[in-house]
Scaffold this active site. Structure first.
Site, mmCIF file in Angstrom:
data_model
loop_
_atom_site.group_PDB
_atom_site.id
_atom_site.type_symbol
_atom_site.label_atom_id
_atom_site.label_comp_id
_atom_site.label_asym_id
_atom_site.label_seq_id
_atom_site.Cartn_x
_atom_site.Cartn_y
_atom_site.Cartn_z
ATOM 1 C CD GLU A 125 -30.550 -0.524 1.589
ATOM 2 O OE1 GLU A 125 -30.594 -2.190 1.309
ATOM 3 O OE2 GLU A 125 -29.454 -0.703 1.106
ATOM 4 C CG ASP A 193 -32.467 7.269 -3.144
ATOM 5 O OD1 ASP A 193 -32.370 6.843 -2.323
ATOM 6 O OD2 ASP A 193 -32.454 7.854 -4.350
HETATM 7 ZN ZN ZN Z 1 -31.004 0.380 -2.822
#
Ligand code: ZN
Length: 470
Positions: A125, A193
């Protein structure tokens, strides 16, 4: 429609406020225009969070989440502001809102099996923030629609558990466009990611944790076909994504996958302070001795009608000896001692404040303890003295509101209530409280009167702007 007008008002009010109080332009990668828009959106997003969603206001839990967050944000190479909130919602979800607002659902905390797993989602996040994914989404919207964006974002990001979830459809094409952009951005997810795993590793967590966690959620999700975890709706787990995550983790020189006990302690705590009664994943299995001790004491402190003779300070003292660096045992021992009316808790608190000067949970605990020993005046002084260094001003002002009410000093109670509302952008409520307060103050030469009338003036100006906009 009412809601839309409300947000238009809010945004304008914040804009007015921001003009005398320039937003922090610290992040070098942001254009000034974007940074301003983002600051305003961040504030109205935070108002939406505080007024429309159930938040967990437990200082110990918030401080724990913030500590993990700070480890990660410290590795991003960007100096920008983040705020971390816990949403009392059992769905497994987390989100990145505008201006560095990171929300973690209680369901996510409860379902992580290690601090590394929890940290991995937070890192993902945080990477959405550093890569400016959300702002790239809303900066393409027309200015006219900016007003409703904060509430649309909240409804979409926090998920379908909320009664406002229909707002995206209700808001028409803008809402649907944003929703579509948020849910279909493979590139953004892949970037989050990539950077998230990097931050995770640099913060000292296991870089494989992200792939492992999503993989496990996905497998568990297949068992409950009707309700897959919320987070998988926005983060579909594909073979490709898992392979990339593994590959990314292998490229990095992992420092130290440590085993953390704190997460388990916090999961237990969550069970007693959450309204949604998040299940405790450790309940079914044999508890380690240290966890059994922690849980026994928590239960006696937090469940109604418990016999305080079941409190066990001794087992906590033993745990502190064995784990001198784990502050959570010390904090719980203080709570136990306070309930037992053992005044040595106050000395422990003094020491703890020295050890962890930046942990805002400790002065909160100290204030609560002082109140328990009938030293409310001292509690108020302590909280006021610590105000500037706090992250959760709203919580602090609310506590002062309650304490002044308890001391039968309604004027100060009103003032701090107004500050709390002002702090989350709830200008109409702050204005109402201040107009009630001002005529109550008899000494118009006092500094308090001056403070109140200054705040009232500022609030009134903002409110006038809002009325104009209607
Ligand atoms: Zn995400």
């Amino acid at each position: 429609m009412l809601r839309l007008v409300y947000f238009a008002i809010l945004l304008l009010s914040l804009q007015a406020h921001a003009s005398n109080n320039l937003p922090d332009l610290g992040a070098s990668d942001l254009k000034d225009y974007d940074s301003q828009t983002e600051t305003l959106l961040g504030k109205s997003f935070s108002t939406a969070l505080h007024t429309q969603y159930p938040l967990v206001y437990d200082a110990t839990l918030l401080s724990y989440i913030r500590r993990i967050g700070e480890k990660i944000t410290g590795e991003t190479g960007q100096n920008r502001h983040y705020s971390f909130f816990i949403i009392d919602d059992p769905s497994i979800n987390a989100f990145a809102g505008p201006n560095g607002v990171i929300g973690i659902h209680t369901g996510l905390i409860a379902s992580a099996r290690s601090e590394d797993e929890l940290a991995s989602v937070m890192a993902h996040e945080i990477a959405h923030v550093t890569q400016r994914h959300l702002s790239r989404t809303y900066e393409n919207q027309s200015v006219a629609s900016t007003a409703g964006i904060a509430s649309i974002l909240a409804a979409i990001l926090i998920g379908s558990q909320n009664p406002n979830a229909g707002i995206a459809a209700y808001m028409g094409s803008v809402g649907l466009t944003i929703e579509k952009q948020l849910k279909n951005s493979r590139i953004h997810e892949s970037e989050a990611d990539y950077f998230g795993i990097k931050y995770l590793n640099e913060a000292g967590y296991n870089p494989f944790a992200m792939g492992d966690f999503f993989n496990r959620l996905s497998k568990e999700g297949q068992l409950y076909k009707n309700s897959p975890p919320e987070i998988l709706m926005t983060h579909p787990v594909t073979e490709n994504r898992l392979a990339k995550a593994r590959d990314r983790a292998e490229q990095l020189d992992s420092k130290r996958p440590l085993s953390y006990d704190a997460l388990k302690l916090m999961q237990m705590r969550l069970k007693y302070v959450s309204q949604t009664h998040t299940t405790d994943p450790f309940e079914q299995i044999q508890l380690k001795q240290s966890h059994a001790c922690y849980q026994r004491n928590l239960k006696t402190l937090y469940l109604p009608n418990q016999d305080i003779n079941h409190l066990d300070a001794q087992c906590l003292e033993k745990l502190i000896e064995e784990n001198p660096d784990e502050r959570l045992y010390r904090q719980l021992l203080i709570e136990v001692k306070v309930t037992q009316q053992d005044v040595s808790a106050l000395e422990d608190l003094e020491r703890l404040m020295d050890f962890y000067p930046s942990d805002f949970a400790i002065p909160f605990l100290y204030a609560k303890s002082l109140v328990a020993f009938d030293q409310t005046d001292k509690a108020i002084e302590l909280l006021k003295a610590r105000t500037p260094s706090y992250h959760y001003q709203y919580m602090l002002y609310n506590t002062l509101t309650e304490l002044y009410a308890k001391q039968k000093q309604p004027q100060f109670s009103y003032y701090y209530d107004a500050l709390a509302q002002y702090n989350i952008g709830n200008i109409p409520r702050a204005f109402l409280l201040l107009t009630q307060l001002e005529p109550m103050i008899t000494d118009q030469k006092s500094t308090f009167y001056l403070k109140v009338s200054q705040l009232l003036e500022e609030t009134e100006k903002t409110l006038a702007l809002l009325k104009e906009a209607q």
